[in-house]
Design a protein around this motif. Structure first.
Motif, PDB file in Angstrom:
ATOM      1  N   HIS A  84      30.980  29.296  40.411  1.00 55.14           N
ATOM      2  CA  HIS A  84      31.889  29.795  39.394  1.00 55.14           C
ATOM      3  C   HIS A  84      31.987  28.998  37.960  1.00 55.14           C
ATOM      4  O   HIS A  84      31.812  29.706  37.090  1.00 55.14           O
ATOM      5  N   PHE A 142      34.055  49.542  28.751  1.00 56.76           N
ATOM      6  CA  PHE A 142      32.761  48.768  29.235  1.00 56.76           C
ATOM      7  C   PHE A 142      33.047  47.271  27.839  1.00 56.76           C
ATOM      8  O   PHE A 142      32.965  45.825  28.084  1.00 56.76           O
ATOM      9  N   GLY A 146      33.507  43.977  29.294  1.00 59.93           N
ATOM     10  CA  GLY A 146      33.070  42.873  29.334  1.00 59.93           C
ATOM     11  C   GLY A 146      33.910  41.719  28.269  1.00 59.93           C
ATOM     12  O   GLY A 146      33.269  40.333  29.209  1.00 59.93           O
ATOM     13  N   GLY A 149      35.824  39.732  30.079  1.00 62.30           N
ATOM     14  CA  GLY A 149      35.862  39.071  31.815  1.00 62.30           C
ATOM     15  C   GLY A 149      35.097  38.129  31.402  1.00 62.30           C
ATOM     16  O   GLY A 149      35.405  36.970  32.314  1.00 62.30           O
ATOM     17  N   ILE A 152      37.446  34.983  31.295  1.00 60.30           N
ATOM     18  CA  ILE A 152      37.409  34.169  32.527  1.00 60.30           C
ATOM     19  C   ILE A 152      36.954  33.398  32.870  1.00 60.30           C
ATOM     20  O   ILE A 152      36.325  32.315  33.665  1.00 60.30           O
ATOM     21  N   THR A 153      35.232  34.086  32.847  1.00 66.81           N
ATOM     22  CA  THR A 153      33.792  32.845  32.944  1.00 66.81           C
ATOM     23  C   THR A 153      34.358  31.384  31.975  1.00 66.81           C
ATOM     24  O   THR A 153      33.890  30.491  32.761  1.00 66.81           O
ATOM     25  N   LYS A 176      43.622  39.504  30.159  1.00 62.10           N
ATOM     26  CA  LYS A 176      43.813  40.050  31.557  1.00 62.10           C
ATOM     27  C   LYS A 176      44.106  41.442  31.863  1.00 62.10           C
ATOM     28  O   LYS A 176      43.797  41.927  32.722  1.00 62.10           O
ATOM     29  N   HIS A 179      41.923  43.483  30.728  1.00 66.54           N
ATOM     30  CA  HIS A 179      40.651  43.945  31.953  1.00 66.54           C
ATOM     31  C   HIS A 179      41.393  45.091  33.549  1.00 66.54           C
ATOM     32  O   HIS A 179      40.539  45.391  33.383  1.00 66.54           O
ATOM     33  N   SER A 183      39.801  49.570  33.204  1.00 61.80           N
ATOM     34  CA  SER A 183      39.532  49.579  34.470  1.00 61.80           C
ATOM     35  C   SER A 183      39.758  51.115  34.976  1.00 61.80           C
ATOM     36  O   SER A 183      38.608  51.466  35.951  1.00 61.80           O
ATOM     37  N   THR A 187      36.782  53.814  35.175  1.00 59.62           N
ATOM     38  CA  THR A 187      35.525  54.342  36.916  1.00 59.62           C
ATOM     39  C   THR A 187      36.068  56.042  36.218  1.00 59.62           C
ATOM     40  O   THR A 187      35.277  56.421  36.981  1.00 59.62           O
ATOM     41  N   MET A 246      31.022  47.198  40.093  1.00 58.50           N
ATOM     42  CA  MET A 246      31.425  46.359  39.460  1.00 58.50           C
ATOM     43  C   MET A 246      33.104  47.543  39.555  1.00 58.50           C
ATOM     44  O   MET A 246      33.711  46.304  39.695  1.00 58.50           O
ATOM     45  N   GLY A 250      35.717  44.849  41.498  1.00 58.92           N
ATOM     46  CA  GLY A 250      37.016  45.109  41.029  1.00 58.92           C
ATOM     47  C   GLY A 250      37.669  45.285  41.602  1.00 58.92           C
ATOM     48  O   GLY A 250      39.413  43.840  41.639  1.00 58.92           O
ATOM     49  N   LEU A 253      39.339  42.691  43.795  1.00 57.71           N
ATOM     50  CA  LEU A 253      39.726  41.789  43.350  1.00 57.71           C
ATOM     51  C   LEU A 253      41.137  42.131  42.658  1.00 57.71           C
ATOM     52  O   LEU A 253      42.415  41.396  42.973  1.00 57.71           O
ATOM     53  N   HIS A 272      31.138  40.576  41.591  1.00 54.33           N
ATOM     54  CA  HIS A 272      31.959  41.172  41.127  1.00 54.33           C
ATOM     55  C   HIS A 272      31.064  40.097  39.405  1.00 54.33           C
ATOM     56  O   HIS A 272      30.572  40.446  38.174  1.00 54.33           O
TER      57      HIS A 272
HETATM   58  C1  HEM Z   1      36.507  49.341  37.379  1.00 60.89           C
HETATM   59  C2  HEM Z   1      36.563  48.531  37.010  1.00 60.89           C
HETATM   60  C3  HEM Z   1      36.778  46.880  37.019  1.00 60.89           C
HETATM   61  C4  HEM Z   1      37.806  46.567  37.722  1.00 60.89           C
HETATM   62  C5  HEM Z   1      38.809  47.234  38.543  1.00 60.89           C
HETATM   63  C6  HEM Z   1      37.810  45.178  37.238  1.00 60.89           C
HETATM   64  C7  HEM Z   1      38.426  44.318  38.238  1.00 60.89           C
HETATM   65  C8  HEM Z   1      38.613  42.508  37.277  1.00 60.89           C
HETATM   66  C9  HEM Z   1      39.480  41.626  38.135  1.00 60.89           C
HETATM   67  C10 HEM Z   1      40.700  41.713  38.934  1.00 60.89           C
HETATM   68  C11 HEM Z   1      38.931  40.546  38.273  1.00 60.89           C
HETATM   69  C12 HEM Z   1      39.318  39.528  38.625  1.00 60.89           C
HETATM   70  C13 HEM Z   1      40.153  37.487  37.207  1.00 60.89           C
HETATM   71  C14 HEM Z   1      40.519  36.919  37.911  1.00 60.89           C
HETATM   72  O1  HEM Z   1      39.856  36.116  38.036  1.00 60.89           O
HETATM   73  O2  HEM Z   1      41.530  37.182  37.118  1.00 60.89           O
HETATM   74  C15 HEM Z   1      37.601  40.180  37.667  1.00 60.89           C
HETATM   75  C16 HEM Z   1      36.586  39.682  36.789  1.00 60.89           C
HETATM   76  C17 HEM Z   1      35.720  39.609  35.843  1.00 60.89           C
HETATM   77  N1  HEM Z   1      35.116  40.916  35.496  1.00 60.89           N
HETATM   78 FE1  HEM Z   1      35.882  42.858  36.246  1.00 60.89          FE
HETATM   79  N2  HEM Z   1      36.466  44.261  36.337  1.00 60.89           N
HETATM   80  C18 HEM Z   1      36.138  45.772  36.548  1.00 60.89           C
HETATM   81  C19 HEM Z   1      34.948  46.354  35.387  1.00 60.89           C
HETATM   82  C20 HEM Z   1      34.328  44.814  34.837  1.00 60.89           C
HETATM   83  C21 HEM Z   1      33.070  46.017  33.881  1.00 60.89           C
HETATM   84  C22 HEM Z   1      32.319  46.623  33.644  1.00 60.89           C
HETATM   85  C23 HEM Z   1      32.416  43.799  34.087  1.00 60.89           C
HETATM   86  C24 HEM Z   1      31.788  43.926  32.859  1.00 60.89           C
HETATM   87  C25 HEM Z   1      31.302  44.290  31.511  1.00 60.89           C
HETATM   88  C26 HEM Z   1      33.817  42.903  34.273  1.00 60.89           C
HETATM   89  C27 HEM Z   1      33.129  41.557  33.725  1.00 60.89           C
HETATM   90  C28 HEM Z   1      34.141  40.776  34.783  1.00 60.89           C
HETATM   91  C29 HEM Z   1      33.726  39.900  34.537  1.00 60.89           C
HETATM   92  C30 HEM Z   1      31.975  38.950  33.274  1.00 60.89           C
HETATM   93  C31 HEM Z   1      34.401  38.663  34.846  1.00 60.89           C
HETATM   94  C32 HEM Z   1      34.852  37.629  35.344  1.00 60.89           C
HETATM   95  C33 HEM Z   1      34.121  36.707  36.791  1.00 60.89           C
HETATM   96  C34 HEM Z   1      34.350  35.188  36.888  1.00 60.89           C
HETATM   97  O3  HEM Z   1      34.155  34.190  36.030  1.00 60.89           O
HETATM   98  O4  HEM Z   1      34.599  35.167  37.701  1.00 60.89           O
HETATM   99  N3  HEM Z   1      34.589  43.789  35.511  1.00 60.89           N
HETATM  100  N4  HEM Z   1      36.794  42.323  37.092  1.00 60.89           N
END
Ligand code: HEM
Length: 337
Positions: A84, A142, A146, A149, A152-153, A176, A179, A183, A187, A246, A250, A253, A272
């Motif tokens: 990470h 999206f 994006g 997300g 977060i990174t 947050k 995000h 979702s 979906t 995703m 997701g 998570l 993810h």
């Molecule tokens: C149903 C769709 C999605 C769900 C349920 C979901 C859920 C989550 C959750 C729960 C986290 C962790 C948050 C945390 O650590 O507090 C996360 C992180 C992240 N998500 Fe999603 N997400 C979805 C779609 C997407 C999409 C479409 C993208 C990109 C376009 C994306 C990009 C990211 C990124 C970049 C992270 C951070 C990763 C990291 O640094 O560990 N997510 N997402």
């Protein structure tokens, strides 16, 4: 000692006492001698590595029912943290900045793909209102998913120093929530895109020829294509398969420990985050070709129609079908200003 000196302690008692002491030392000493390198769990953190190696995790005791919380550290957790804080950051930076750089170079060298025969003034309906609604709903979700997300990174290292802790925490909280809640429509979008466009996105022989000729993007070639060419089909499958991965990772998570353990959570997080970076890079290419990269492409998803000459150049087989079906309409004259 004083008793010996004063003669109240007999020499026999001294000898028995000395023997007893020797026995005690002899029995205690081997115990410590048997474990000269054993780990003292309460010793300084220098011993941490050794402790982890010996017992595979550092675990404490707790009073709350959630026993998972008693594990403070485990080796896989360290791998996850390294992923990470180091691997993911590099992967994301290379994928996203690399793609942006390539697109800028491509734009400067190649420039936009023009409608070479000029506009005909005749329009063909390319996407219905419903198709455009599904596309934009998914696209808006999206983009926000994006950006939130990526916060977060990269937010802590890139945004926090720029805006300060107050603004960063307010933004991150909002991001947050977005995000999590976006979702759900995202979906829905992934599923609807699959159903409305799968028929036109099954690979066929025409795609082989299109790929062999590089899609005509270099030079002035126009390989034939039906409604979707091989490049668009690739984007469709990236959207459907990448989006599904995703969504699945997701939800693991978002709803932690529902049938999963720490290991599954870490795996879901790695999947993810890794797919997110590649998926964002792919969508940057899609956004480029739909806007700056190709004249006349944006109106397909903006207004729902395209110029007949655009259709003939980029989707000649589809244009033929549309003309035969009587779908081409002359553009309404604009009133004089
Ligand atoms: C149903 C769709 C999605 C769900 C349920 C979901 C859920 C989550 C959750 C729960 C986290 C962790 C948050 C945390 O650590 O507090 C996360 C992180 C992240 N998500 Fe999603 N997400 C979805 C779609 C997407 C999409 C479409 C993208 C990109 C376009 C994306 C990009 C990211 C990124 C970049 C992270 C951070 C990763 C990291 O640094 O560990 N997510 N997402």
């Amino acid at each position: 000692m004083a008793e010996i000196l004063t003669g109240r302690l007999t020499p026999v008692r001294v000898i028995v006492g000395a023997l007893a002491l020797t026995f005690m030392v002899a029995t205690v000493a081997p115990v410590s001698a048997q474990q000269p390198t054993s780990v003292n769990p309460t010793a300084s953190s220098v011993q941490e590595q050794q402790l982890l190696k010996e017992s595979n995790k550092i675990q404490g005791r707790g009073s709350i029912p959630d026993v998972k919380s008693y594990v403070i550290e485990h080796p896989a957790g360290r791998d996850w943290r390294h992923f990470h804080t180091v691997t993911l950051q590099w992967l994301g930076a290379i994928a996203i900045i690399g793609t942006l750089a390539l697109l800028v170079v491509f734009y400067l060298v190649r420039g936009p793909v023009r409608i070479e025969s000029g506009r005909s003034g005749i329009k063909i309906v390319r996407f219905t209102g419903f198709e455009r609604f599904v596309h934009w709903m998914t696209a808006v979700c999206f983009i926000i998913l994006g950006l939130s997300g990526l916060n977060i990174t990269f937010g802590r290292s890139l945004l926090l120093p720029l805006v300060g802790p107050e603004a960063f925490s307010t933004f991150s909280e909002l991001a947050k929530y977005s995000h999590n809640y976006l979702s759900f429509p995202f979906t829905l979008g992934v599923v609807m895109i699959l159903f409305i466009w799968i028929a036109g996105n099954i690979p066929n022989r025409v795609d082989v020829e299109w790929v062999k000729r590089g899609g005509g993007i270099i030079g002035h070639d126009h390989p034939p294509a039906y409604r979707f060419n091989a490049g668009q089909k690739a984007i469709f499958w990236i959207q459907v398969l990448g989006g599904t991965a995703m969504v699945m990772s997701g939800y693991v998570l978002i709803f932690p420990f529902y049938g999963t353990d720490v290991g599954n959570m870490e795996l879901a997080s790695v999947v993810h985050a890794t797919i997110a970076m590649l998926y964002i890079a792919a969508m940057l290419g899609h956004i480029y070709i739909g806007t700056l990269g190709m004249e006349g492409a944006f109106e397909a998803m903006g207004e729902g129609t395209v110029d007949l000459n655009w259709a003939k150049e980029h989707h000649s087989l589809w244009a033929k079908e549309e003309i035969q079906a009587g779908g081409a309409k002359r553009e309404a004259m604009r009133p004089a200003e």
